[in-house]
Motif scaffolding. Structure first.
Motif, mmCIF file in Angstrom:
data_model
loop_
_atom_site.group_PDB
_atom_site.id
_atom_site.type_symbol
_atom_site.label_atom_id
_atom_site.label_comp_id
_atom_site.label_asym_id
_atom_site.label_seq_id
_atom_site.Cartn_x
_atom_site.Cartn_y
_atom_site.Cartn_z
ATOM 1 N N VAL A 510 0.856 -1.181 0.000
ATOM 2 C CA VAL A 510 0.000 0.000 0.000
ATOM 3 C C VAL A 510 0.889 1.228 0.000
ATOM 4 O O VAL A 510 1.755 1.383 0.871
ATOM 5 N N VAL A 511 0.695 2.084 -0.998
ATOM 6 C CA VAL A 511 1.463 3.330 -1.099
ATOM 7 C C VAL A 511 0.463 4.475 -1.227
ATOM 8 O O VAL A 511 -0.390 4.472 -2.116
ATOM 9 N N ARG A 512 0.586 5.452 -0.333
ATOM 10 C CA ARG A 512 -0.390 6.553 -0.333
ATOM 11 C C ARG A 512 0.225 7.805 0.285
ATOM 12 O O ARG A 512 1.305 7.765 0.843
ATOM 13 N N TYR A 528 3.687 6.521 -7.355
ATOM 14 C CA TYR A 528 3.494 5.520 -6.320
ATOM 15 C C TYR A 528 4.405 4.319 -6.559
ATOM 16 O O TYR A 528 5.031 3.804 -5.633
ATOM 17 N N LEU A 529 4.473 3.866 -7.809
ATOM 18 C CA LEU A 529 5.363 2.784 -8.222
ATOM 19 C C LEU A 529 6.182 3.268 -9.409
ATOM 20 O O LEU A 529 5.655 3.930 -10.302
ATOM 21 N N TYR A 530 7.469 2.913 -9.453
ATOM 22 C CA TYR A 530 8.370 3.513 -10.445
ATOM 23 C C TYR A 530 9.402 2.452 -10.828
ATOM 24 O O TYR A 530 10.278 2.103 -10.046
ATOM 25 N N ASN A 543 -0.948 -4.196 -5.926
ATOM 26 C CA ASN A 543 -0.474 -3.106 -5.074
ATOM 27 C C ASN A 543 -1.532 -2.008 -5.057
ATOM 28 O O ASN A 543 -1.952 -1.523 -6.117
ATOM 29 N N TRP A 544 -1.952 -1.605 -3.841
ATOM 30 C CA TRP A 544 -2.982 -0.585 -3.730
ATOM 31 C C TRP A 544 -2.360 0.801 -3.733
ATOM 32 O O TRP A 544 -1.444 1.105 -2.940
ATOM 33 N N THR A 545 -2.867 1.663 -4.591
ATOM 34 C CA THR A 545 -2.497 3.079 -4.634
ATOM 35 C C THR A 545 -3.769 3.875 -4.893
ATOM 36 O O THR A 545 -4.726 3.357 -5.488
ATOM 37 N N PRO A 546 -3.829 5.130 -4.475
ATOM 38 C CA PRO A 546 -5.058 5.908 -4.656
ATOM 39 C C PRO A 546 -5.416 6.140 -6.127
ATOM 40 O O PRO A 546 -6.596 6.392 -6.441
ATOM 41 N N GLY A 565 -3.561 -0.401 -8.273
ATOM 42 C CA GLY A 565 -4.344 0.823 -8.246
ATOM 43 C C GLY A 565 -5.417 0.780 -7.176
ATOM 44 O O GLY A 565 -5.395 -0.069 -6.274
ATOM 45 N N PRO A 566 -6.399 1.683 -7.261
ATOM 46 C CA PRO A 566 -7.398 1.810 -6.193
ATOM 47 C C PRO A 566 -8.414 0.677 -6.149
ATOM 48 O O PRO A 566 -9.154 0.552 -5.169
ATOM 49 N N GLN A 567 -8.443 -0.163 -7.176
ATOM 50 C CA GLN A 567 -9.419 -1.255 -7.216
ATOM 51 C C GLN A 567 -8.980 -2.489 -6.429
ATOM 52 O O GLN A 567 -9.759 -3.434 -6.263
ATOM 53 N N VAL A 568 -7.763 -2.489 -5.896
ATOM 54 C CA VAL A 568 -7.262 -3.649 -5.154
ATOM 55 C C VAL A 568 -8.145 -3.902 -3.929
ATOM 56 O O VAL A 568 -8.584 -2.969 -3.250
#
Length: 581
Positions: A510-512, A528-530, A543-546, A565-568
């Motif tokens: 989770v990155v936020r 968020y991811l790179y 991986n959850w990100t907003p 993304g946010p759908q996780v």
């Protein structure tokens, strides 16, 4: 005479109310930890015992040189509750001088000392600087590479024209440079600053990262430090190295109950060889505290990335053609900052429930040839540079863009684990550092950690800017919680990768909540991811990100992106981060 209290089976020793086996040593703060380790070593050599546990009583164990653990010390456990291994000394007998408190700085080991940190009443004080609010930093005006001059507003330097050891900390995209000021020349409303070598040559010759100039729209900010003239905010300090005086401006109503300055760069060294590694040593419940790193005061500090400093770097004309890779426009060779704990050629060296805090370099560093070490349930906080470091970031003799595939694979850090640990307020001096820095690693596991309030990226995995096959593979970054990152730098991510890493999986993180500093070089260049240059054969899954704000820059083949993304699912979000403490 210092004493080590040793508890033998069936014999009740003075001051101890329990019995223990011959493999238990009890040590107090007025004893020598080094002597205890040697005594345990000799017991095993003489066949008088197997694995040994050294129990540290509550208190501070102040070292005068690093504790060195060698292959002969294998099978050792060092544990203690509220035991602190410290590289600092106390500053005593403060005197009032107007608003300031002043103290004499004692010698250490027979020599005058210098330092870059001060802790007052358990809290890190601020080295005197020209701004208390980083949003109010001055910006550069002109960057003269050929003349090796940095032009800044006259107003920025008026107070430090006569300061002998002033420094500039310059913001450069994804790094900050520490530059020792050699001279200042006023011309109209501007000032020309020159710097000492070796950093002057490095700063103006290396192309990446570069400071941003006014024509970019985001000229690089900077702040000035290490001058008595800048000592004007409560909580600030200055060390006059010539006079051996320490000046501190206390907070309103503050009484200095304890002041500590660091006199050591490394507290513990594990020293093995490829043939004879140090094996099976565990630290439990120990706090490692009060170190410094003096290279910036002696030679400046010009990093390439993640705090790895340049020793030589320059632009290439023409560029190098690299089969299977982008053309290369620069060369660079690197060094590595000291850490509180450094390990070389080890196997199964573990840290359980330890704290790494009040540190002026990096925290814990598995440097080379380390296998199967576990770092669990630990806390990393108030650290100037990287928190946890593992693996090579290019050997000193290898140009950093060349693939690293050593003939002797025993050099490669393999099978390490960092888990169930918390990182916060790390990277608080070198803003380009990260919480977890893993370079050329193999089968590392980074899972269920909580990372927050860091200056730049949370987890950096890989090295080399190269898609060729190297020693990296089968790495795992799983179920970490990363938030409030990028407090000072952009061109970053919660999780960042470099290089070819077959079998590597980044999952269920989770990155936020990225920070929003107003002085970054490009306010939109964060992620968020790179997956950066050369990233290949990596799977990023669940991986959850907003939002889907990701960057895939100059990647190689074989990367798989699945359901990020946010759908996780919420169940994944709830499991991220530390689950036990």
């Amino acid at each position: 005479m210092r004493k080590i209290t040793i508890i033998l089976l069936g014999l009740l020793m003075r001051g101890v109310s329990t019995y223990a086996s011959p493999s238990d040593f009890y040590v107090t703060p007025d004893s020598s930890l080094t002597d205890a380790v040697r005594k345990a070593r000799e017991m095993r050599r003489l066949g008088q015992g197997g694995p040994v546990t050294i129990h540290l009583s509550k208190g501070v164990y102040r070292l005068y040189e690093p504790l060195r653990l060698r292959p002969e010390d294998s099978g050792l456990t060092i544990e203690g509750t509220d035991a602190v291994i410290s590289g600092g000394i106390k500053i005593l007998e403060w005197k009032r001088q107007g608003k300031l408190l002043v103290a004499d700085v004692p010698d250490f080991n027979g020599r005058p000392i210098d330092f870059r940190q001060l802790w007052v009443n358990g809290k890190k004080a601020t080295r005197a600087r020209d701004v208390s609010d980083f949003e109010k930093m001055f910006r550069i005006r002109t960057y003269d590479k050929k003349g090796q001059i940095l032009w800044v507003p006259k107003k920025a330097v008026e107070r430090i024209l006569n300061a002998p050891y002033a420094e500039m900390v310059l913001h450069e995209m994804w790094c900050t440079s520490n530059l020792r000021i050699k001279s200042i020349r006023i011309q109209g409303d501007s000032a020309a600053i020159r710097f000492h070598n070796p950093e002057a040559k490095l700063q103006f010759e290396h192309p990446w990262p570069s400071p941003m100039t006014p024509n970019t729209g985001h000229p690089s900010p900077f702040y000035l430090t290490n001058a008595k003239e800048l000592l004007d905010e409560p909580g600030e300090w200055y060390h006059d190295i010539r006079a051996h005086k320490l000046y501190y401006l206390p907070q309103q109503g503050e009484t200095v109950k304890e002041a500590v300055v660091p006199v050591m760069e490394t507290l513990v060294e594990f020293i093995g060889t490829a043939e004879h590694p140090v094996r099976n040593i565990t630290f439990k419940g120990i706090t490692f505290s009060h170190t410094t790193w003096m290279r910036p005061s002696e030679k400046g500090h010009v990093p390439l990335q993640a705090g790895m400093y340049l020793t030589e770097a320059y632009k290439l004309r023409p560029q190098i053609d690299r089969p299977n890779n982008h053309k290369l426009d620069n060369q660079g060779w690197l060094g590595r900052a000291d850490a509180a704990i450094e390990l070389r050629y080890t196997e199964a060296i573990n840290f359980d429930g330890c704290r790494f805090e009040h540190l002026g370099g990096s925290g814990l560093d598995y440097v080379i040839g380390c296998r199967r070490g576990m770092t669990t349930n630990c806390t990393f906080t108030d650290i100037a540079m990287n928190g946890y470091v593992c693996g090579s970031f290019s050997p000193e003799g290898l140009e950093t863009h060349l693939p690293y595939q050593p003939t002797d694979f025993r050099e490669v850090c393999t099978g390490q684990t960092i888990a169930q640990s918390e990182f916060y307020d790390v990277t608080n001096e070198d803003w380009g550092c990260v919480a977890v820095a893993a370079g050329y690693v193999n089968e590392i596991t980074i899972e269920h950690n909580t990372i927050h309030d860091v200056s730049y990226t949370g987890i950096s995995l890989g090295w080399g800017w190269n898609r060729d096959l190297v020693c990296m593979k089968d790495n795992k970054v799983h179920a970490n919680l990363i938030y409030n990152y990028a407090q000072h730098m952009y061109d970053c991510a919660g999780i960042y990768t470099l290089g070819n890493q077959p079998g590597t999986v980044i999952s269920e993180n989770v990155v936020r909540d990225i920070a929003r500093p107003g002085y970054v070089h490009d306010p939109n260049h964060w992620f968020y991811l790179y997956t950066d240059e050369g990233s290949s054969n990596i799977t990023l899954r669940d991986n959850w990100t907003p939002e889907e704000k990701f960057l895939k820059n100059a990647n190689g083949p074989g990367n798989v992106w699945e359901n990020n993304g946010p759908q996780v699912n919420d169940s994944i979000v709830k499991r991220a981060g530390t689950t036990t403490k």
